[in-house]
Design an enzyme around this catalytic site. Structure first.
Site, PDB file in Angstrom:
ATOM      1  N   GLY A 140      49.323 -33.692  51.446  1.00 58.38           N
ATOM      2  CA  GLY A 140      50.655 -34.371  51.626  1.00 58.38           C
ATOM      3  C   GLY A 140      50.639 -35.422  52.597  1.00 58.38           C
ATOM      4  O   GLY A 140      51.713 -35.913  52.956  1.00 58.38           O
ATOM      5  N   GLU A 196      40.749 -26.984  50.374  1.00 61.35           N
ATOM      6  CA  GLU A 196      41.971 -28.110  50.738  1.00 61.35           C
ATOM      7  C   GLU A 196      42.314 -28.199  52.163  1.00 61.35           C
ATOM      8  O   GLU A 196      42.945 -27.420  53.016  1.00 61.35           O
ATOM      9  CB  GLU A 196      43.438 -27.580  49.864  1.00 61.35           C
ATOM     10  CG  GLU A 196      43.286 -27.224  48.699  1.00 61.35           C
ATOM     11  CD  GLU A 196      44.862 -27.411  47.988  1.00 61.35           C
ATOM     12  OE1 GLU A 196      44.948 -28.215  47.487  1.00 61.35           O
ATOM     13  OE2 GLU A 196      45.575 -26.609  48.173  1.00 61.35           O
ATOM     14  N   ASN A 255      49.589 -28.563  41.254  1.00 61.77           N
ATOM     15  CA  ASN A 255      50.430 -27.590  41.762  1.00 61.77           C
ATOM     16  C   ASN A 255      51.962 -28.391  42.434  1.00 61.77           C
ATOM     17  O   ASN A 255      51.968 -29.071  43.045  1.00 61.77           O
ATOM     18  CB  ASN A 255      49.805 -27.355  43.192  1.00 61.77           C
ATOM     19  CG  ASN A 255      50.794 -26.526  44.368  1.00 61.77           C
ATOM     20  OD1 ASN A 255      51.750 -25.973  43.720  1.00 61.77           O
ATOM     21  ND2 ASN A 255      50.269 -26.125  45.199  1.00 61.77           N
ATOM     22  N   GLU A 315      50.342 -23.756  52.588  1.00 59.27           N
ATOM     23  CA  GLU A 315      51.660 -23.437  52.707  1.00 59.27           C
ATOM     24  C   GLU A 315      52.113 -22.045  52.602  1.00 59.27           C
ATOM     25  O   GLU A 315      52.876 -21.815  53.547  1.00 59.27           O
ATOM     26  CB  GLU A 315      52.549 -24.459  51.767  1.00 59.27           C
ATOM     27  CG  GLU A 315      52.160 -25.803  52.045  1.00 59.27           C
ATOM     28  CD  GLU A 315      52.292 -26.711  50.954  1.00 59.27           C
ATOM     29  OE1 GLU A 315      52.688 -26.186  49.853  1.00 59.27           O
ATOM     30  OE2 GLU A 315      52.004 -27.633  50.954  1.00 59.27           O
ATOM     31  N   HIS A 320      47.548 -20.436  49.285  1.00 67.87           N
ATOM     32  CA  HIS A 320      47.717 -22.020  49.413  1.00 67.87           C
ATOM     33  C   HIS A 320      48.077 -21.943  51.114  1.00 67.87           C
ATOM     34  O   HIS A 320      48.587 -20.944  51.682  1.00 67.87           O
ATOM     35  CB  HIS A 320      48.771 -22.405  48.645  1.00 67.87           C
ATOM     36  CG  HIS A 320      48.973 -23.970  48.869  1.00 67.87           C
ATOM     37  ND1 HIS A 320      49.382 -24.561  49.685  1.00 67.87           N
ATOM     38  CD2 HIS A 320      48.362 -24.939  48.266  1.00 67.87           C
ATOM     39  CE1 HIS A 320      49.349 -25.794  49.598  1.00 67.87           C
ATOM     40  NE2 HIS A 320      48.753 -26.116  48.555  1.00 67.87           N
ATOM     41  N   LYS A 324      54.354 -27.068  43.565  1.00 65.25           N
ATOM     42  CA  LYS A 324      55.040 -26.675  44.959  1.00 65.25           C
ATOM     43  C   LYS A 324      56.737 -26.281  44.492  1.00 65.25           C
ATOM     44  O   LYS A 324      56.908 -25.990  43.423  1.00 65.25           O
ATOM     45  CB  LYS A 324      55.034 -27.396  46.041  1.00 65.25           C
ATOM     46  CG  LYS A 324      53.515 -28.104  46.108  1.00 65.25           C
ATOM     47  CD  LYS A 324      52.912 -28.846  47.585  1.00 65.25           C
ATOM     48  CE  LYS A 324      51.513 -29.053  47.405  1.00 65.25           C
ATOM     49  NZ  LYS A 324      51.073 -29.426  48.549  1.00 65.25           N
ATOM     50  N   SER A 346      45.723 -34.929  48.994  1.00 60.35           N
ATOM     51  CA  SER A 346      46.099 -36.531  48.922  1.00 60.35           C
ATOM     52  C   SER A 346      45.253 -36.795  47.773  1.00 60.35           C
ATOM     53  O   SER A 346      44.777 -38.202  47.653  1.00 60.35           O
ATOM     54  CB  SER A 346      45.641 -37.032  50.039  1.00 60.35           C
ATOM     55  OG  SER A 346      46.876 -36.608  50.972  1.00 60.35           O
TER      56      SER A 346
HETATM   57  P1  13P Z   1      48.908 -33.292  47.853  1.00 65.24           P
HETATM   58  O1  13P Z   1      47.937 -33.655  46.676  1.00 65.24           O
HETATM   59  O2  13P Z   1      50.210 -33.559  47.580  1.00 65.24           O
HETATM   60  O3  13P Z   1      48.182 -33.615  49.128  1.00 65.24           O
HETATM   61  O4  13P Z   1      48.868 -31.614  47.818  1.00 65.24           O
HETATM   62  C1  13P Z   1      47.499 -30.821  47.582  1.00 65.24           C
HETATM   63  C2  13P Z   1      47.937 -29.386  47.538  1.00 65.24           C
HETATM   64  O5  13P Z   1      48.256 -28.860  48.444  1.00 65.24           O
HETATM   65  C3  13P Z   1      47.464 -28.876  46.133  1.00 65.24           C
HETATM   66  O6  13P Z   1      47.791 -27.474  46.245  1.00 65.24           O
END
Ligand code: 13P
Length: 247
Positions: free
Chosen positions: A170, A164, A10, A96, A94, A12, A210
């Site tokens: 992140g 997740e 992803n 976010e 997601h 983002k 992560s």
């Molecule tokens: P990270 O791998 O940067 O922690 O993000 C995970 C994520 O949100 C994948 O959709």
């Protein structure tokens, strides 16, 4: 039926014309094992460019779609448009999107089913926040999120679930393989009890939060972890190691 290992990247809201070119070159250089499905999700504006230039072993996903095929919905994309462009996947729900764009459990369920009906497969995301884990309600939270998805979904073969935990996204704070396995096992049991044994046996459940080149192998060794949804590390060469973590 063995569940095929699945690795999603992803991106983002990251990338530029230059960076996308480099990422596609990097991805095209990776070994993609035959037993692993790989899907990358660039920002919408770069979807077609990535799709046109990436090798056929790697599929391309959008990061979001809406619940209408077309119309006066400024700023949105429909799964029918993805289909029209030859794209087969979308990430829905997601954390976010839930957090910053106020997407409810209900909307996530609706979006998931609408995309499936349009012929697009869905990576459906769920996961608890830190305060929810600390309050020991992780299972209740993921069950509530799954229930909203299951209310709409008819064909589970078109869904991959991504667990997740929000506190691990992140942050560099990865769930331990045991913490992840516990939730994955719970989700599989939830599917068996609330959908069907077939859905429980066959639905891929990914871990996200992560994941990196160093921690992917121990996570991938867990019986109910069927792959990953990777953020930050999907923009780096270590994504190649993550793709090969089940070897
Ligand atoms: P990270 O791998 O940067 O922690 O993000 C995970 C994520 O949100 C994948 O959709």
């Amino acid at each position: 039926m063995a569940r095929q290992f699945f690795v999603g990247g992803n991106w983002k809201m990251n990338g530029s014309v230059e960076q996308v070119k480099k990422l596609v070159e990097m991805l095209n250089g990776f070994n993609v094992p035959a037993n692993t499905e790989v899907v990358v999700a660039p920002p919408a504006l770069y979807l077609d460019r990535v799709h046109q230039n990436i090798k056929k072993e790697i599929k391309v996903a959008a990061q979001n779609t809406y619940i209408k095929a077309s119309g006066a919905y400024t700023g949105e994309l429909s799964p029918q448009m993805l289909k029209d462009m030859g794209l087969e996947w979308v990430i829905i729900g997601h954390s976010e999107r839930r957090e910053y764009f106020k997407e409810s459990d209900e909307l996530v369920g609706e979006k998931t089913q609408f995309a499936i009906e349009a012929g697009v497969s869905v990576i459906a995301c769920i996961g608890e926040k830190l305060e929810e884990r600390e309050a020991n309600i992780t299972n209740d939270v993921v069950a509530r999120q799954m229930k909203a998805i299951a209310k709409y979904v008819k064909d589970w073969s078109k869904v991959v679930v991504a667990y997740e935990p929000v506190w691990a996204i992140g942050t560099g704070k990865v769930a331990t393989p045991e913490q992840a396995q516990d939730v994955h096992a719970y989700l599989r049991k939830w599917l068996a009890e609330n959908v069907s044994q077939k859905a429980a046996d066959e639905t891929r459940i990914l871990y996200g939060g992560s994941v990196n080149g160093a921690n992917c192998k121990t996570l991938a060794a867990k019986p109910d972890i069927d792959g990953f949804l990777v953020g930050g590390a999907s923009l780096k060469p270590e994504f190649g190691d993550i793709i090969n973590s089940r070897q």
